[in-house]
Design an enzyme around this catalytic site. Structure first.
Site, PDB file in Angstrom:
ATOM      1  N   CYS A 135       0.827  -1.202   0.000  1.00 42.02           N
ATOM      2  CA  CYS A 135       0.000   0.000   0.000  1.00 42.02           C
ATOM      3  C   CYS A 135       0.866   1.259   0.000  1.00 42.02           C
ATOM      4  CB  CYS A 135      -0.946   0.084   1.184  1.00 42.02           C
ATOM      5  SG  CYS A 135      -1.888  -1.408   1.470  1.00 42.02           S
ATOM      6  N   ARG A 150       2.724   0.430  -5.493  1.00 42.63           N
ATOM      7  CA  ARG A 150       2.689  -0.323  -4.236  1.00 42.63           C
ATOM      8  C   ARG A 150       1.393  -1.115  -4.066  1.00 42.63           C
ATOM      9  NH1 ARG A 150       6.734   2.475  -1.045  1.00 42.63           N
ATOM     10  NH2 ARG A 150       6.003   1.540   0.870  1.00 42.63           N
ATOM     11  N   LYS A 186       7.008 -15.693 -15.276  1.00 42.37           N
ATOM     12  CA  LYS A 186       6.325 -14.721 -16.139  1.00 42.37           C
ATOM     13  C   LYS A 186       4.996 -15.279 -16.649  1.00 42.37           C
ATOM     14  CE  LYS A 186       8.286 -11.847 -15.859  1.00 42.37           C
ATOM     15  NZ  LYS A 186       9.356 -10.995 -15.418  1.00 42.37           N
ATOM     16  N   GLU A 245       2.540 -15.219 -13.824  1.00 39.77           N
ATOM     17  CA  GLU A 245       2.237 -13.835 -13.459  1.00 39.77           C
ATOM     18  C   GLU A 245       1.302 -13.156 -14.473  1.00 39.77           C
ATOM     19  OE1 GLU A 245       5.854 -11.563 -13.606  1.00 39.77           O
ATOM     20  OE2 GLU A 245       5.105 -10.033 -12.241  1.00 39.77           O
ATOM     21  N   HIS A 274      15.124 -37.439 -11.617  1.00 43.15           N
ATOM     22  CA  HIS A 274      15.102 -37.538 -10.157  1.00 43.15           C
ATOM     23  C   HIS A 274      13.716 -37.263  -9.587  1.00 43.15           C
ATOM     24  CE1 HIS A 274      19.408 -38.018 -10.216  1.00 43.15           C
ATOM     25  NE2 HIS A 274      19.495 -36.959 -11.010  1.00 43.15           N
ATOM     26  N   LYS A 290       3.738  -3.532  -8.261  1.00 47.69           N
ATOM     27  CA  LYS A 290       5.067  -3.373  -8.856  1.00 47.69           C
ATOM     28  C   LYS A 290       6.154  -3.547  -7.798  1.00 47.69           C
ATOM     29  CE  LYS A 290       8.024  -2.562 -12.073  1.00 47.69           C
ATOM     30  NZ  LYS A 290       8.368  -3.811 -12.774  1.00 47.69           N
TER      31      LYS A 290
HETATM   32  C1  F6R Z   1       8.340 -10.425 -11.780  1.00 51.02           C
HETATM   33  C2  F6R Z   1       8.735  -9.299 -10.957  1.00 51.02           C
HETATM   34  C3  F6R Z   1       9.031  -9.569  -9.520  1.00 51.02           C
HETATM   35  C4  F6R Z   1      10.166  -8.660  -9.002  1.00 51.02           C
HETATM   36  C5  F6R Z   1      10.367  -8.868  -7.482  1.00 51.02           C
HETATM   37  C6  F6R Z   1      11.505  -8.036  -6.937  1.00 51.02           C
HETATM   38  O1  F6R Z   1       8.062 -10.023 -13.086  1.00 51.02           O
HETATM   39  O2  F6R Z   1       8.793  -8.185 -11.391  1.00 51.02           O
HETATM   40  O3  F6R Z   1       9.308 -10.903  -9.288  1.00 51.02           O
HETATM   41  O4  F6R Z   1      11.331  -8.984  -9.685  1.00 51.02           O
HETATM   42  O5  F6R Z   1       9.191  -8.532  -6.808  1.00 51.02           O
HETATM   43  O6  F6R Z   1      11.267  -6.675  -7.135  1.00 51.02           O
HETATM   44  P1  F6R Z   1      12.444  -5.626  -7.000  1.00 51.02           P
HETATM   45  O7  F6R Z   1      13.416  -5.912  -8.087  1.00 51.02           O
HETATM   46  O8  F6R Z   1      11.779  -4.297  -7.133  1.00 51.02           O
HETATM   47  O9  F6R Z   1      13.064  -5.836  -5.640  1.00 51.02           O
END
Ligand code: F6R
Length: 593
Positions: free
Chosen positions: A2, A28, A469, A472, A488, A588
């Protein structure tokens, strides 16, 4: 997670200013959002589910207000659970997690809790403590003074004592309708900006960047208030003002989505980053014996590729860990490389907390300069790829790989930079060809429920990145394995089932190429539907589906083979009609542990 913001302004249009700040904070979380302003001695509330742009529908005027953008932790995504919450004379916005919230709710068994959120306990407790203070004052010869804010000092101290977890909170109080009160405990950041015309507080200084060039960061355990043109921060030292490092304005996107734009521009962005790293940056001179590499998600996977290069070129042993799982073994870790696009990821920041006062050298591979991580490490190695807007990472991850590759070169005293220009040209080429080369593969993959992605050597992290990806963006079950690990265990999953497909990343330059030919046959002989991504797909027998890649040296293959993974995830998501730039349930930057 948030993001929160509070503003007191001389002008009557505080809502618009809060809205501008929330747009910055949306990285956020974007499950829902809300604004509360004080107007005619009452709260005017505007709450919406979904992204901040939905708030535009309904603006109230006012000179003081708070705003919030939510990533749901406690309580479902609904208007009921959207901040700001109001109780009596108080309104609250909160970022972080109250770990003992259910014990507190149980303590007030007779109280009717209105939301599923942990934030509501802060609001209820704050109200109770403010009342408690007033009663104590009354008992003490009626010394109460309605204009005093001592009641808030009392309430904040009690909140710190009684609430467990990390949190940043801002309150409006109708009894002090010219002030926004705030408190910070733990990892949740807060910064203040102030001038003669306004005072403002937010979870990220960038949310204040349209109001000011400078901020003061609030320390862990500090609280206080802002008022037009002034502020009070207690206890302890007040940090000096610092300059806000603004991200360069990002150019308009050239495609429908930021993901596609960022995917497409990777060769150009990486080549610019290489230029900047060579010409405007002084590399730290470190000679570590052992490096701990730490990150989350795609950053962690970039770290895995970096480990391969550092160990191979510089002969320095690397331990790689997800930030949340990293344990400092006393006397063992002396150099820690923390990788993060945002520099605000709580799991990664918590590593810094765990090594406080230890003799450790920290290096941040950071994209967002000015972020908490970039301000907290001993050395920064920037990734210089510019702001990444799409939640699913593309250029930030390849940028992290680039910086790690160059660092491995520096540590080893070698220079393989010239080869990078050829890599970028090949990246461009494959980006142009993928729409044509991948049609059949995308058709096949759109009709399966399970995708297995297999690779060997330095492409194993790329297989993991592909699976991440695809989950996601496309919300499809995808799992990555080392092809060497198949026998394995995972091989038991492979059958003739039309609902599964097995993708192999198989460059012919790999020293494990022959072994890869065998792994593919092992899967084929169990009836598995195989897709080959390779510069020599014709070398595999009875293959119906493939993506032809250019030849690339084994060490540099991660830069190229990550592209069909990103593209596949994107195209599967488009077919399903998913939100590309803001996938469901994500944010993000993951700002809670
Ligand atoms: C996947 C992605 C996340 C970030 C992870 C780390 O596409 O973007 O897995 O790589 O949350 O985020 P940062 O690099 O901002 O610490």
């Amino acid at each position: 997670m948030c993001g929160l913001i509070g503003i007191v302004h001389k002008d009557d249009n505080v809502c618009e200013k809060i809205y501008d700040g929330l747009e910055y904070l949306q990285y956020r979380g974007y499950d829902s959002c809300g604004i509360a302003v004080i107007q005619d001695d009452d709260f005017q509330i505007n709450k919406q589910t979904g992204s901040v742009s939905n708030l535009k529908k309904n603006y109230s005027n006012g000179k003081i207000g708070i705003g919030h953008t939510r990533w749901a932790t406690h309580g479902c995504i609904s208007i009921k659970n959207t901040h700001p919450f109001v109780y009596e004379n108080l309104a609250i916005v909160h970022n972080g997690i109250i770990e003992n919230y259910s014990e507190i709710k149980d303590r007030y068994a007779d109280y009717e809790w209105k939301t599923g959120s942990d934030t509501e306990v802060i609001l209820k407790l704050a109200y109770e403590y403010l009342e408690e203070y007033k009663n104590l004052q009354k008992d003490d010869n009626d010394k109460s003074d309605s204009l005093s804010v001592l009641e808030w000092d009392y309430a904040f101290n009690k909140l710190c004592e009684n609430l467990e977890g990390s949190f940043a909170v801002a309150f409006l109080d109708l009894n002090h309708s010219d002030k926004v009160f705030f408190i910070r405990k733990g990892l949740s950041p807060l910064s203040i900006a102030v001038s003669d015309e306004f005072a403002a507080i937010a979870s990220d200084c960038l949310a204040l960047s349209e109001l000011s060039d400078h901020v003061i960061d609030i320390n862990n355990g500090q609280y206080g208030y802002i008022q037009n043109g002034k502020y009070e921060i207690k206890p302890g030292n007040i940090n000096k003002k610092r300059h806000i490092i603004k991200s360069p304005k990002i150019s308009e996107k050239s495609h429908d989505t930021w993901f596609e734009h960022e995917f497409d521009t990777q060769p150009m962005v990486l080549s610019n980053a290489l230029h900047k790293l060579n010409n405007t940056f002084t590399w730290p001179s470190l000679k570590p014996n052992l490096i701990d590499i730490i990150g989350c998600g795609s950053a962690y996977l970039a770290g895995n590729v970096g480990k391969y290069w550092i160990e191979k070129y510089a002969k320095i042993l690397c331990r790689i860990n997800m930030s949340s799982e990293w344990q400092n073994i006393e006397g063992y870790s002396k150099t820690i490389a923390l990788i993060s696009q945002s520099g605000e990821t709580a799991d990664t920041l918590s590593v810094l907390d765990r090594i406080q006062n230890k003799e450790v050298s920290t290096i941040g591979f950071v994209n967002t300069l000015g972020s908490t991580l970039s301000r907290s490490v001993n050395h920064i190695i920037p990734t210089f790829v510019g702001q990444e807007v799409s939640v699913a990472s593309t250029k930030a991850m390849t940028g992290q790989m680039l910086s790690l590759f160059l660092w491995a070169n520096k540590l080893a005293g070698i220079d393989r930079q010239n080869e990078l220009l050829d890599v970028f040209a090949k990246m461009s080429n494959i980006i142009d060809l993928l729409p044509e080369y991948s049609k059949e593969v995308i058709d096949v993959c759109s009709n399966v429920h399970d995708l297995f992605i297999l690779a060997k050597g330095n492409l194993v992290p790329i297989a993991y990145e592909g699976a991440l990806k695809i989950k996601e963006l496309a919300y499809v079950h995808a799992e990555a394995f080392s092809a060497s690990e198949l026998k394995h265990g995972p091989l038991a999953m492979i059958n003739q089932d039309a609902s599964q497909a097995i993708v192999f990343l198989a460059p012919s330059s790999s020293h494990l190429w022959k072994k890869m030919l065998s792994s593919v046959e092992e899967v084929q002989s169990r009836g598995g539907k195989v897709i080959i991504i390779s510069d020599q797909p014709e070398k595999f027998k009875n293959i119906h589906y493939s993506i032809k890649m250019p030849y690339i040296d084994e060490d540099l293959a991660p830069f190229l083979y990550v592209l069909p993974m990103q593209w596949l995830a994107y195209k599967l998501a488009v077919r399903k009609g998913n939100s590309i730039d803001m996938p469901r349930n994500l944010a993000k930057s993951v700002t809670v542990e």
